[in-house]
Design an enzyme around this catalytic site. Structure first.
Site, short mmCIF file in Angstrom:
data_model
loop_
_atom_site.label_atom_id
_atom_site.label_comp_id
_atom_site.label_asym_id
_atom_site.label_seq_id
_atom_site.Cartn_x
_atom_site.Cartn_y
_atom_site.Cartn_z
N ASP A 11 62.18 -43.07 23.54
CA ASP A 11 63.44 -43.32 22.89
C ASP A 11 63.86 -42.61 21.89
OD1 ASP A 11 64.03 -45.57 24.84
OD2 ASP A 11 62.97 -47.08 23.52
N ASP A 130 70.34 -53.25 30.73
CA ASP A 130 69.74 -54.05 29.75
C ASP A 130 70.25 -55.63 29.96
OD1 ASP A 130 68.64 -51.86 28.93
OD2 ASP A 130 70.25 -51.42 27.51
#
Length: 251
Positions: A11, A130
């Site tokens: 990330d 998500d």
């Protein structure tokens, strides 16, 4: 039987690898180029690189950084963050990516899935989802998990599957960073509805958690970040453990 895949996730924020809990409280976790090289040498099956603030900051993925990471690895490499057009994908593939991951842009314009699958092939198109459990429903969130949508998770995944997505990267926001285990029931239910590979993300904290999501959750791949970044679990050790437990693993 296809081998189960172990996938470290990088990330990226401001050119550095970061990690948080439930998508917030981010801390620095190292240099992504160095980490990519180490993970490839340790036997990671693939890498995922997510520019987590590209959409929020309304900019494109860091192509130069993608090129540097791509030069260090010889395993499949998926890139996501700020991708909203065929031109974006072309630039990332030219920089060394093998697959691209789209999320917020295809929620806004679902037809983008069709266009990318037609232009580059379904095998190149990973749709990241998500999801958070809200008021008794699994709900899709966008903009780095910041914004809930009106889309129910399973309905949305079925739609992008029908539109040509080649793989689903499903992150349980409720489990993310907690190290309490993957959302196995969620993964199993999803796998019963689509016949494309599903990557489980969010919650890895032990080797047993990977075994659980591969067996009880039927996931095709397990993705994790902090346990690898902070050397809590080594990829070679994890693979040997899973192999000894009877799973098909590529050493």
């Amino acid at each position: 039987m296809l081998s189960k895949r172990i996938i470290p996730c990088l990330d990226i924020k401001d050119g550095r690898t970061v990690k948080g809990i439930n998508f917030v409280d981010l801390v620095d976790a190292g240099d992504p180029v160095e980490q990519a090289a180490v993970y490839a040498s340790q036997g990671a099956d693939e890498l995922v690189f997510l520019d987590i603030t590209a959409t929020v900051e309304k900019r494109k993925t860091l192509v130069d950084l993608v090129r540097k990471v791509g030069s260090q690895v010889d395993i499949p490499f998926t890139v996501g963050g700020g991708i909203s057009s065929i031109e974006d994908v072309s630039a990332l593939l030219d920089a060394g990516a093998d697959k691209i991951s789209v999320n917020s842009s295809v929620v806004k314009d679902p037809s983008l899935v069709d266009k990318l699958a037609l232009e580059f092939g379904s095998q190149c198109v990973v749709v990241a989802v998500d999801t958070r459990f809200v008021d008794g429903e699994h709900i899709v969130h966008v903009r780095g998990g910041r914004t809930p949508t009106d889309k129910r998770t399973f309905e949305w995944i079925k739609e992008v599957y029908d539109r040509g997505a080649g793989e689903i990267l499903l992150t349980s926001m409720d489990h993310d960073g907690t190290k309490q285990g993957f959302a196995c029931e969620l993964m199993r239910e999803l796998n019963e509805q689509v016949d494309i590979p599903v990557i489980a993300s969010g919650g890895a904290g032990s080797m047993e958690h990977f075994y659980d999501v591969f067996t009880h959750g039927n996931a095709d791949a397990g993705l994790a970040a902090s346990i690898f970044h902070f050397h809590e679990i080594g990829i070679p050790e994890l693979k040997r453990y899973l192999l000894e437990k009877g799973l098909t693993i590529r050493l």
